[in-house]
Design an enzyme around this catalytic site. Structure first.
Site, short mmCIF file in Angstrom:
data_model
loop_
_atom_site.label_atom_id
_atom_site.label_comp_id
_atom_site.label_asym_id
_atom_site.label_seq_id
_atom_site.Cartn_x
_atom_site.Cartn_y
_atom_site.Cartn_z
N ASP A 21 -3.25 -18.25 0.87
CA ASP A 21 -4.42 -18.89 0.26
C ASP A 21 -4.99 -19.96 1.18
O ASP A 21 -6.19 -20.08 1.38
CB ASP A 21 -4.08 -19.46 -1.13
N LYS B 144 3.29 -15.57 1.53
CA LYS B 144 3.19 -16.26 0.25
C LYS B 144 4.62 -16.59 -0.19
O LYS B 144 5.08 -16.24 -1.28
CB LYS B 144 2.46 -15.36 -0.76
N ASP C 277 -10.92 -8.95 7.16
CA ASP C 277 -12.33 -8.77 6.78
C ASP C 277 -13.03 -10.12 6.65
O ASP C 277 -14.21 -10.24 7.01
CB ASP C 277 -12.44 -7.99 5.47
N TYR D 93 0.82 -1.21 0.00
CA TYR D 93 0.00 0.00 0.00
C TYR D 93 0.86 1.27 0.00
O TYR D 93 0.36 2.35 -0.30
CB TYR D 93 -0.96 0.03 1.20
N ASP E 121 -5.36 -7.08 5.41
CA ASP E 121 -6.57 -6.35 5.05
C ASP E 121 -7.66 -7.36 4.64
O ASP E 121 -8.80 -7.31 5.11
CB ASP E 121 -6.23 -5.41 3.88
#
Ligand code: NAD
Length: 363
Positions: free
Chosen positions: A226, A193, A254, A143, A250
């Site tokens: 994942d 990852k 959620d 970000y 993020d």
């Protein structure tokens, strides 16, 4: 002598002012019951600040926040300001505030109390007893990473962002996660990852090193993002503390937020600098604003996290007891109401929680 704390309130937009008001009422009641005092200053943020100050966070509001012991925020944004771009967007004030306060660790607890297990969109037996904490890196990663850009035309047009982490950024976040795990059930799941991304390979190395050197009493596992997304839905009870970068955090936080059945339940704390920022996970919910319909629990639990971080854990505990008791008694705002429960508005639920919290504190 009882302590005194200075707080900045940033009610913001939509339901923000309503839910922050329930939190200040709660703080007043806890203050009377405990002798701990709170000196509060209210400043504008988001769309409200754009309308009045011409900027989503004025220099004055920022200075007040930096000067306080803690900041309690409602939510920012709404259709009226959707046409704004860049630094004039309501949420850019929030990004600036996080950056200026140096709050690099975002803590999002997700607990599914027994009273709410049946309201989860997932199977009741899968979520009952879930009690996890997502520790998300907040001021770095993709970000904020440079270079970023967009250029070219037609089929040759390209755009790029950069996921970049330094050893120091990962290490300081890992320490927050391990320290929190020590106060909880002693397990950290680091999500990355690393099978694809070089930045995740550094992430994994650093988390492992910090673990070996300083926190070998904590159980550590690594999980690809994942798989973590799948595991959160299949078996959320396996998690204690999840630590991850800005982008993965993020998304995962959620996803985890859906477990309890409503966004209106979830608090957050952003810490790591001298002043913490506390805010509900939800946005400004313009569809509910002004209707006495918003669930105040996320804001009240955010105030509870603030009390913990200020060094008043008994007051924080009182808030959590208040919420649990009100839910146990069957009170629900519209987001969680179903047949057989008592449907109430924001004010009525907040009043009951406040009463229960004070009763617990004074028992
Ligand atoms: P939202 O969180 O405001 O609402 C999503 C859904 O959850 C809506 O159906 C809403 O009614 C419901 N909901 C949210 N809070 C609730 C509560 N306390 N009680 C009951 N139900 C609740 O997200 P959105 O609709 O995507 O965004 C609305 C505005 O909020 C946008 O302008 C967005 O940019 C902004 N936003 C701000 C923040 C923030 O301030 N941190 C976060 C997310 C979105």
């Amino acid at each position: 002598m009882a302590s005194s704390y200075s707080l900045v309130l940033l009610p913001g937009d939509g339901i923000g002012p309503e839910v922050v008001a329930t939190a200040t009422d709660l703080l007043d009641a806890l203050s009377q019951a405990s002798g701990v005092t709170f000196r509060t200053v209210t400043e504008r943020a988001g769309g409200d600040a754009i309308d009045h100050d011409g900027t989503p966070l004025s220099d004055r509001a920022l200075a007040a926040c930096k000067d306080a012991d803690a900041v309690l925020l409602g939510a920012v944004g709404g259709a009226a300001w959707d046409h704004h771009t860049g630094p004039m967007r309501p949420e850019s004030g929030l990004l600036q505030l996080r950056k200026e306060l140096g709050v690099f660790a975002n803590l999002r607890p997700v607990a599914v109390p027994d009273a709410l297990a049946a309201a989860s969109p997932l199977r009741e037996e899968a979520v009952r007893g879930t009690d996890l904490l997502v520790v998300r890196e907040l001021t770095g990663g993709i970000y904020f990473g440079e270079p970023r850009g967009r250029e070219g035309v037609g089929d040759a047009e390209v755009a790029w962002n950069t996921m970049r982490y330094s050893r120091a950024e990962v290490a300081r976040l890992a320490r927050v996660a391990f320290t929190r795990a020590r106060r909880r059930r002693g397990k950290v799941t680091s999500v990355d990852k690393a099978n694809v991304l070089v930045v995740s390979q550094l992430w994994r190395d650093v988390v492992r090193e910090v673990h070996e050197a300083e926190f070998s009493d904590i159980a550590l596992e690594h999980m690809y993002v994942d798989n973590a997304a799948m595991q959160l839905v299949l078996n959320p009870r396996q998690f204690d503390v999840i630590v991850t970068g800005n982008l993965f955090g993020d998304i995962l936080s959620d996803a985890a937020a859906t477990l309890g059945g409503s966004l209106g339940l979830l608090p957050s704390a952003s810490v790591g600098g001298p002043v913490g920022l506390f805010e509900p996970v939800h946005g400004s919910a313009p569809d509910l604003a002004g209707k006495d319909a918003a669930n105040p629990i996320a804001a009240l639990l955010s105030a509870g996290m603030m009390l913990d971080e200020l060094g008043e854990p008994r007051l924080g505990e009182a808030v959590r007891h208040g919420v649990e008791a009100a839910l146990q008694a069957g009170l629900r705002t519209g987001d969680l109401w179903r047949e057989g429960l008592t449907r109430v508005g924001t004010q009525a639920l907040a009043t009951r929680i406040r009463g229960e919290a004070v009763a617990w504190l004074s028992r």
